[in-house]
Design a protein around this motif. Structure first.
Motif, PDB file in Angstrom:
ATOM      1  N   SER A  24      51.006  41.742  42.875  1.00  0.00           N
ATOM      2  CA  SER A  24      50.590  43.036  43.418  1.00  0.00           C
ATOM      3  C   SER A  24      49.324  42.869  44.242  1.00  0.00           C
ATOM      4  O   SER A  24      48.537  41.948  44.037  1.00  0.00           O
ATOM      5  CB  SER A  24      50.353  44.023  42.282  1.00  0.00           C
ATOM      6  OG  SER A  24      49.298  43.559  41.454  1.00  0.00           O
ATOM      7  N   ARG A  25      49.099  43.804  45.150  1.00  0.00           N
ATOM      8  CA  ARG A  25      47.907  43.733  45.996  1.00  0.00           C
ATOM      9  C   ARG A  25      46.644  44.080  45.211  1.00  0.00           C
ATOM     10  O   ARG A  25      45.573  43.625  45.530  1.00  0.00           O
ATOM     11  CB  ARG A  25      48.059  44.689  47.175  1.00  0.00           C
ATOM     12  CG  ARG A  25      49.201  44.301  48.126  1.00  0.00           C
ATOM     13  CD  ARG A  25      49.256  45.262  49.292  1.00  0.00           C
ATOM     14  NE  ARG A  25      47.984  45.261  50.035  1.00  0.00           N
ATOM     15  CZ  ARG A  25      47.733  46.063  51.049  1.00  0.00           C
ATOM     16  NH1 ARG A  25      48.656  46.943  51.438  1.00  0.00           N
ATOM     17  NH2 ARG A  25      46.568  46.011  51.666  1.00  0.00           N
ATOM     18  N   LYS A  26      46.770  44.927  44.197  1.00  0.00           N
ATOM     19  CA  LYS A  26      45.624  45.343  43.396  1.00  0.00           C
ATOM     20  C   LYS A  26      45.945  45.123  41.923  1.00  0.00           C
ATOM     21  O   LYS A  26      47.055  45.424  41.487  1.00  0.00           O
ATOM     22  CB  LYS A  26      45.280  46.806  43.643  1.00  0.00           C
ATOM     23  CG  LYS A  26      44.842  47.100  45.077  1.00  0.00           C
ATOM     24  CD  LYS A  26      44.506  48.558  45.249  1.00  0.00           C
ATOM     25  CE  LYS A  26      44.054  48.850  46.676  1.00  0.00           C
ATOM     26  NZ  LYS A  26      43.732  50.277  46.860  1.00  0.00           N
ATOM     27  N   ALA A  27      44.984  44.607  41.201  1.00  0.00           N
ATOM     28  CA  ALA A  27      45.133  44.384  39.765  1.00  0.00           C
ATOM     29  C   ALA A  27      44.316  45.433  39.014  1.00  0.00           C
ATOM     30  O   ALA A  27      43.275  45.885  39.479  1.00  0.00           O
ATOM     31  CB  ALA A  27      44.675  42.982  39.383  1.00  0.00           C
ATOM     32  N   THR A  28      44.789  45.794  37.862  1.00  0.00           N
ATOM     33  CA  THR A  28      44.062  46.754  37.032  1.00  0.00           C
ATOM     34  C   THR A  28      42.870  46.072  36.365  1.00  0.00           C
ATOM     35  O   THR A  28      42.758  44.838  36.362  1.00  0.00           O
ATOM     36  CB  THR A  28      44.980  47.343  35.969  1.00  0.00           C
ATOM     37  OG1 THR A  28      45.421  46.290  35.104  1.00  0.00           O
ATOM     38  CG2 THR A  28      46.194  48.018  36.605  1.00  0.00           C
ATOM     39  N   LYS A  29      41.984  46.892  35.784  1.00  0.00           N
ATOM     40  CA  LYS A  29      40.821  46.347  35.100  1.00  0.00           C
ATOM     41  C   LYS A  29      41.228  45.520  33.897  1.00  0.00           C
ATOM     42  O   LYS A  29      40.628  44.493  33.596  1.00  0.00           O
ATOM     43  CB  LYS A  29      39.899  47.482  34.663  1.00  0.00           C
ATOM     44  CG  LYS A  29      39.264  48.242  35.813  1.00  0.00           C
ATOM     45  CD  LYS A  29      38.345  49.346  35.296  1.00  0.00           C
ATOM     46  CE  LYS A  29      37.720  50.118  36.451  1.00  0.00           C
ATOM     47  NZ  LYS A  29      36.825  51.203  35.973  1.00  0.00           N
TER      48      LYS A  29
END
Length: 813
Positions: A24-29
């Protein structure tokens, strides 16, 4: 060879398929936290102490810290470095009756083979082994001399005796020296070899160590003057240790006076400049002589010194600094022609308006014009004010900068605010709580008021007050309560008093107090922004002037002739340069702490001797509660009881910054206080200590008077009250005041009844028949001026009996 029976072992499966995860382009915290597995990237750390640094960066930072410490140490010891460096001041103070400061100095010098003539007053001793110079000042058991010597000492050496205990005078000296603030301390034992048994010597050392660590826990090592090696080690510490200094002293220029020459036109004092640079424009405080102007400053190199080796170059008598047009004046009060406000605001000379009621907050209720009295107008400088006159109006100017190393300790936080009580105003109200009625009232719903008989009413008042007086002695429920005589008009007896809905938040109208303020009150120094003014004055001392470490002659103007008769070369004399405005008078505030082991309380307006900074005064302070209030109104305290803290206020010179303060009380021979169980026969006692606070002329000290009454008839929330007033006119005058009960109920006067001072009141809830009804009245009290102390704190001739008694006890043993 493996057996035929199968075991639980199996190979890793080779047919299991694991697909690649989705990118994914963004990972969660949570995903980032799981990926890091506890590691934190350098860019994510919040402070520099949490940064992940490489080994090279850590070594570089450690090197920088080491270099900074070396530079700081060089700055602190630069005044002592070199052939012409300043000597290290050493004050030698005996605490016991057989202590000998001169013998102690001889023992120390002989341990390092330092030869010097020991004479009265201060004298120099060169220590060739350590390439340093020591300037000793031996003193006797004189309280004033001990305080003055410790005030300008880099090292304080206390002498204990192996044969005699520390008597009350010695304990007074050590407590005073400790409380006024001192630099590095060393303790020595004298006469230890006179004890024959070696085992007994160890017990004596242990006992003396236990005694001195009670006052100074850092004293781990006690030096014996009979041991040459221990004396040599102490001399090494005196020559190599960096003194920790005293903060208020190091912010100013100061010096220990070595010589005094009383001339015809000017008096010349000689010494080595210490602290900050000495400026001729600033005033100087010379011991207890007073405050003087500097005529000029000239060089005073020693005979063995070469003129070119001095820090500020110049031969004997060369001018180093001279006053300019900016030199401070000696005036303590502002000129009389300067008014703090416009002429039309002068309420002291104006005819007071006729009012029909007491002042409550900022209103005179029930007056014909219903005029609202204006709040305090902002202070401004009148037109045509000269530059000299404008110096008495200190405005805020520039704002104080955050992070400054001149920030003071927040003294207000040290004062614990007492919980609000019903007599304090709306903060002490009970609020929405259960009703406090003890039982149903026996009175009918509507009762016609019958005028009481005068004789019966007088007998009832006497019985009521007698009962109330015994209750007050038991629980001190109302410490501010006053009792009015039936033939005295309350509106005349309490003409200066007013009412406040809240002691903490209600505004205080200062125009009502103009007619009662002291004559010099409007001429005191007005400080709008204390923090900015203090920082500005302290920064002026950082640059310019004669450099520290220079031996100089300071020529003083206007030294009175009686000083020459009272001066003694055997007593230490200190010269301290005052910061700008520190000679001007204002309303000084000092946080005073009465220790819990005190034997008696201190009464307000009682004569005390206070020492703060380089000055001593005789004062009669006003005590008030501390803490920060929105309206700057603080309740007056009649007493300070043991274990309590308060603010002592008087009119005295300004002191910039926090300074330790000492409070002494003179004891008249033959006069014993009812609570004083002290066995000491000294005519002077250290009763309290404290710290200076920001001065303020806008701080209002309100003296409270409480009038209480007795609930006569109770019908739900309507109560008939008696014994508070004794005529109808007083009820009409004070009917605007809010009422309260000691259980937290609040109410107001509804209407007067009859002519004997009875009235009907309405409360916010039912009250108990055993409750008391009261009103609080306040008036402003003004601080009294301080007078400079003349003479010694404690004359040694006043305590000869203590020395004789101690000597007799020693002979008996």
């Amino acid at each position: 060879m493996p057996g035929a029976v199968a075991t639980g072992h199996s190979h890793r499966p080779t047919t299991k398929q694991r697909n690649k995860g989705f990118k994914s382009r963004k990972a969660t915290k949570g995903q980032l936290r799981d990926t890091a597995k506890g590691r934190i990237e350098p860019g994510q750390r919040k402070t520099i102490h949490q940064q992940a640094m490489s080994k090279l960066d850590r070594k570089n930072r450690a090197k920088q810290r080491q270099q900074e410490k070396a530079r700081e140490h060089a700055r602190e010891t630069s005044v002592f470095a070199g052939k012409d460096g300043a000597p290290r001041n050493v004050a030698v103070i005996p605490l016991c009756v057989d202590g000998d400061a001169v013998a102690a100095i001889k023992a120390l010098n002989e341990s390092v083979e330092a030869e010097a003539e020991i004479k009265e007053g201060c004298f120099r001793v060169p220590v060739t082994r350590f390439k340093q110079k020591l300037q000793y000042f031996p003193v006797t058991r004189d309280l004033t001399a001990c305080l003055d010597a410790a005030r300008v000492a880099d090292f304080v050496v206390l002498i204990l005796s192996a044969e005699h205990e520390v008597d009350p005078l010695g304990e007074l000296i050590i407590r005073s020296v400790e409380s006024q603030g001192m630099s590095t301390l060393f303790t020595v034992i004298q006469g230890l070899n006179k004890i024959e048994a070696a085992k007994q010597r160890l017990s004596v050392i242990s006992s003396l160590k236990s005694y001195i660590t009670h006052f100074h826990p850092e004293q781990e090592k006690l030096c014996s003057l009979d041991n040459r090696q221990e004396c040599a080690n102490l001399m090494r510490s005196l020559c190599n240790t960096t003194p920790k200094g005293v903060r208020w002293r190091d912010e100013r220029s100061w010096m220990l006076v070595e010589d005094v020459n009383f001339g015809g036109e000017s008096t010349v004092v000689t010494g080595v400049v210490r602290g900050k640079g000495l400026k001729a424009d600033r005033l100087v405080q010379v011991g207890d002589w007073g405050t003087f102007q500097i005529e000029r400053i000239t060089a005073a190199p020693l005979a063995a010194q070469k003129p070119e080796g001095m820090a500020v170059g110049g031969a004997e008598g060369d001018a180093l600094d001279a006053p300019t047009e900016d030199q401070d004046e000696l005036a303590e009060l502002a000129p009389e022609e300067v008014n703090m406000e416009d002429d039309d605001m002068d309420a002291a000379s104006a005819v007071p308006e006729q009012k029909k009621g007491v002042l409550l907050d900022e209103h005179h209720y029930f007056s014909d014009d219903d005029q609202v009295i204006a709040l305090q107008m902002p202070k401004k400088v009148p037109k045509g004010t000269s530059k000299y006159q404008a110096a008495w109006f200190l405005d805020g100017g520039e704002e104080s900068e955050d992070g400054s190393d001149l920030e003071d300790f927040e003294i207000e936080d040290a004062l614990e605010e007492e919980p609000a009580r019903p007599e304090d105003g709306i903060e002490g109200a009970a609020g929405d709580v259960a009703m406090t009625e003890g039982a149903p009232t026996e009175y009918a719903k509507s009762v016609a008021f019958v005028e009481p008989d005068e004789d019966e009413d007088a007998m009832g008042l006497e019985a009521y007050r007698k009962q109330k007086r015994s209750e007050a002695e038991d629980d001190l429920e109302f410490p501010d309560e006053i009792e009015l005589h039936p033939n005295v008009l309350a509106r005349e007896r309490l003409a200066k008093y007013r009412g406040l809905k809240s002691l903490r938040t209600s505004p205080w109208v200062e125009e009502e107090d103009r007619a009662h303020e002291p004559e010099e009150w409007r001429r005191l120094l007005q400080i709008q922004d204390y923090q900015a003014a203090r920082i500005r004055s302290a920064r002026e001392a950082l640059v310019g002037g004669v450099a520290p470490g220079t031996r100089v002659h300071v020529h003083l103007r206007g030294v009175p002739s009686e000083v020459r008769a009272s001066h003694s070369s055997g007593r230490p004399l200190a010269l301290v340069s005052l910061l700008r405005h520190e000679h001007k008078r204002t309303a000084m505030n000092i946080l005073i702490n009465l220790p819990a082991d005190a034997t008696a309380p201190i009464k307000s307006k009682e004569e005390l001797v206070v020492q703060y900074g380089p000055r001593r005064f005789v004062i009669k302070p006003l005590f008030s509660q501390g803490g920060a209030t929105p309206n700057d109104v603080h309740k007056y305290c009649r007493y300070i009881h043991p274990g309590q803290s308060a603010v002592a206020t008087f009119m005295g010179p300004v002191a910039w910054g926090s300074m330790p303060a000492l409070f002494y009380k003179r004891i008249v021979p033959g006069e014993a206080t009812p609570h004083d169980d002290d066995e000491s026969d000294l005519p002077l006692k250290l009763v309290a200590t404290g710290t200076t606070m920001p001065p303020s002329t806008s701080r209002v000290i309100a003296k409270r008077a409480i009038l209480t009454g007795h609930p006569y008839h109770i019908h739900k929330k309507i109560v008939t009250v008696r014994y508070m007033f004794f005529n109808r006119e007083d009820v009409e005058w004070f009917k605007a005041l809010p009422m309260w009960t000691r259980r937290g109920r609040t109410g107001f006067i509804k209407e007067p009844l009859g002519t004997h001072g009875y009235f009907k009141a309405t409360f916010d809830g039912r009250i108990n028949p055993q409750d008391s009804v009261g009103v609080s009245l306040y008036k402003r009290v003004w601080p009294r001026p301080a007078e400079p102390l003349r003479g010694l704190l404690l004359d040694p001739e006043q305590v000869p009996d203590l020395v004789e008694d101690d000597a007799m006890d020693a002979d008996a043993e």
